[in-house]
Motif scaffolding. Structure first.
Motif, PDB file in Angstrom:
ATOM      1  N   ASP A 172       0.960  -1.256   0.041  1.00  0.00           N
ATOM      2  CA  ASP A 172      -0.002   0.054  -0.073  1.00  0.00           C
ATOM      3  C   ASP A 172       0.770   1.167   0.002  1.00  0.00           C
ATOM      4  N   VAL A 173       0.903   2.029  -1.179  1.00  0.00           N
ATOM      5  CA  VAL A 173       1.631   3.335  -1.129  1.00  0.00           C
ATOM      6  C   VAL A 173       0.604   4.443  -1.107  1.00  0.00           C
ATOM      7  N   VAL A 174       0.916   5.240  -0.159  1.00  0.00           N
ATOM      8  CA  VAL A 174       0.084   6.604  -0.092  1.00  0.00           C
ATOM      9  C   VAL A 174       0.700   7.675  -0.574  1.00  0.00           C
ATOM     10  N   LEU A 175       0.314   8.376  -1.697  1.00  0.00           N
ATOM     11  CA  LEU A 175       0.767   9.516  -2.415  1.00  0.00           C
ATOM     12  C   LEU A 175       0.365  10.802  -1.547  1.00  0.00           C
ATOM     13  N   PRO A 176       1.196  12.067  -2.042  1.00  0.00           N
ATOM     14  CA  PRO A 176       0.726  13.418  -1.638  1.00  0.00           C
ATOM     15  C   PRO A 176      -0.933  13.482  -1.636  1.00  0.00           C
ATOM     16  N   ALA A 177      -1.352  13.932  -0.564  1.00  0.00           N
ATOM     17  CA  ALA A 177      -2.875  14.226  -0.379  1.00  0.00           C
ATOM     18  C   ALA A 177      -3.359  15.022  -1.793  1.00  0.00           C
ATOM     19  N   ASP A 178      -2.552  15.980  -2.571  1.00  0.00           N
ATOM     20  CA  ASP A 178      -2.982  16.484  -3.593  1.00  0.00           C
ATOM     21  C   ASP A 178      -3.104  15.571  -4.920  1.00  0.00           C
ATOM     22  N   VAL A 179      -2.583  14.533  -4.661  1.00  0.00           N
ATOM     23  CA  VAL A 179      -2.492  13.740  -5.997  1.00  0.00           C
ATOM     24  C   VAL A 179      -3.529  12.572  -5.889  1.00  0.00           C
TER      25      VAL A 179
END
Length: 371
Positions: free
Chosen positions: A329-336
């Motif tokens: 599970d990879v979390v990207l920056p919130a605005d992506v």
């Protein structure tokens, strides 16, 4: 007092509901009315008169333009600010014309796809849609910049599949009169020209080709989703299976070959489900059944084999390399916020954010960089 002549602008907005946002004249005869779509998604665009407002000609309405502001330099030189409101929402744009609106040049943002991407190697990719047109096909020859390759007239392009730099297919919905007709187009010159090869009155959910001859279409059916296959480049299609899986997978279903497919769906309670098939869609196995998520509008799935797949939702990407037995599970920056993905191998892939940014990974999705 100088008398005023009242002019009706009915002909400026006769293509459907829209909201005039002012009037701008460059001379006694030539003027412009910006028209926004409003919250209800009415017909927008910009209207032009050559006879002092007696008659008006609408531009951009068929592309879903909502125009907010106009700056008129002369009869021929005009700047407009707006955004594409429908059928697929694009980012805001700044356009410029020097020929009275016969052609509009996108100044901002930098030209790039808004509705989908498909890369065939690290440098060459195809994109669909831009900030102003849902029927445009874009090409990248360096992996970072884009240029207009072609337009598929009167078509809202919904997806593309390329197997190399010249052979590709596109699916799209007819723009005419809210038609429910869906079409498949083929190109053999890298997207410069397209020809119609298949038409259906059912929604085409996804398309995937594996070589210049073999490909799969997924369409809606009365029993769920139907899978059809071709062995002649899309000239003829043969049914493979009809299955009943959640309707919300319509934007998140792909095949890596003729038998292995992956799908993602959100349940009514916003729980993520991931499914896989190893028999061409005849049956599906649930790999993830109940993962809590937020209410994300976009789900997307990309895969290169029966063991490897990436699932994008919100600002997260789940990936597996063992057929779904385990997931990263990879979390990207919130605005992506992930809109679309394309992968060419286990390590290399691209994602398109809803704001038009494109990011690339070369380490299997562990880290991403904007290109």
């Amino acid at each position: 007092l100088i008398p005023w002549n009242i002019r009706s602008v009915d002909s400026a907005v006769d293509h459907g509901p829209g909201f005039p946002a002012g009037v701008h004249f460059a001379s006694r005869d030539v003027g412009w009315i910006p028209i926004d779509t409003g919250a209800g998604g009415g017909a927008g665009g910009i209207a032009r008169t050559n006879d002092g407002g007696k008659t008006w000609e609408r531009q951009g309405a068929q592309n879903g333009w909502g125009i907010n502001a106009v700056s008129v330099v002369s009869d021929t030189d005009i700047w407009i600010i707006g955004g594409r409101r429908f059928p697929l929402v694009g980012s805001s744009f700044l356009l410029h014309t020097q020929d009275s609106g016969a052609t509009w040049i996108q100044v901002l943002p930098r030209l790039g796809p808004t509705d989908g991407i498909d890369f065939v190697d690290t440098l060459h990719g195809i994109g669909i849609g831009d900030s102003t047109h849902p029927d445009v096909v874009l090409a990248s020859n360096d992996g970072t910049s884009w240029m207009v390759s072609a337009t598929i007239a009167n078509t809202i392009v919904r997806g593309v599949s390329f197997v190399d730099r010249i052979h590709g297919w596109a699916i799209g919905q007819s723009e005419s009169n809210q038609s429910e007709t869906w079409n498949v187009f083929q190109t053999v010159d890298g997207g410069k020209t397209w020809r119609l090869v298949y038409t259906s009155d059912r929604t085409i959910v996804s398309i995937r080709f594996f070589n210049p001859s073999d490909g799969i279409l997924v369409l809606t059916s009365t029993n769920g989703l139907a899978t059809v296959a071709t062995t002649d480049g899309g000239q003829t299609w043969t049914p493979i299976s009809t299955v009943s899986i959640p309707k919300s997978v319509s934007d998140a279903l792909t095949y890596s070959d003729r038998i292995h497919g992956w799908a993602a769906a959100l349940s009514a309670s916003n729980r993520l489900q991931v499914l896989a098939t190893s028999d061409g869609g005849a049956s599906w196995v649930t790999l993830i059944a109940d993962l809590p998520t937020k209410d994300y509008a976009a789900l997307t799935v990309a895969s290169t084999s029966g063991s490897q797949a990436w699932v994008g939702f919100g600002n997260r990407i789940l990936s597996t390399v063992d057929g779904g037995q385990s997931w990263t599970d990879v979390v990207l920056p919130a605005d992506v916020i992930v809109e679309a993905m394309s992968v060419i191998d286990q390590n290399t892939g691209w994602l398109m954010s809803v704001d038009g940014r494109i990011l690339r990974t070369t380490n299997g999705g562990k880290s991403w960089s904007i290109i």
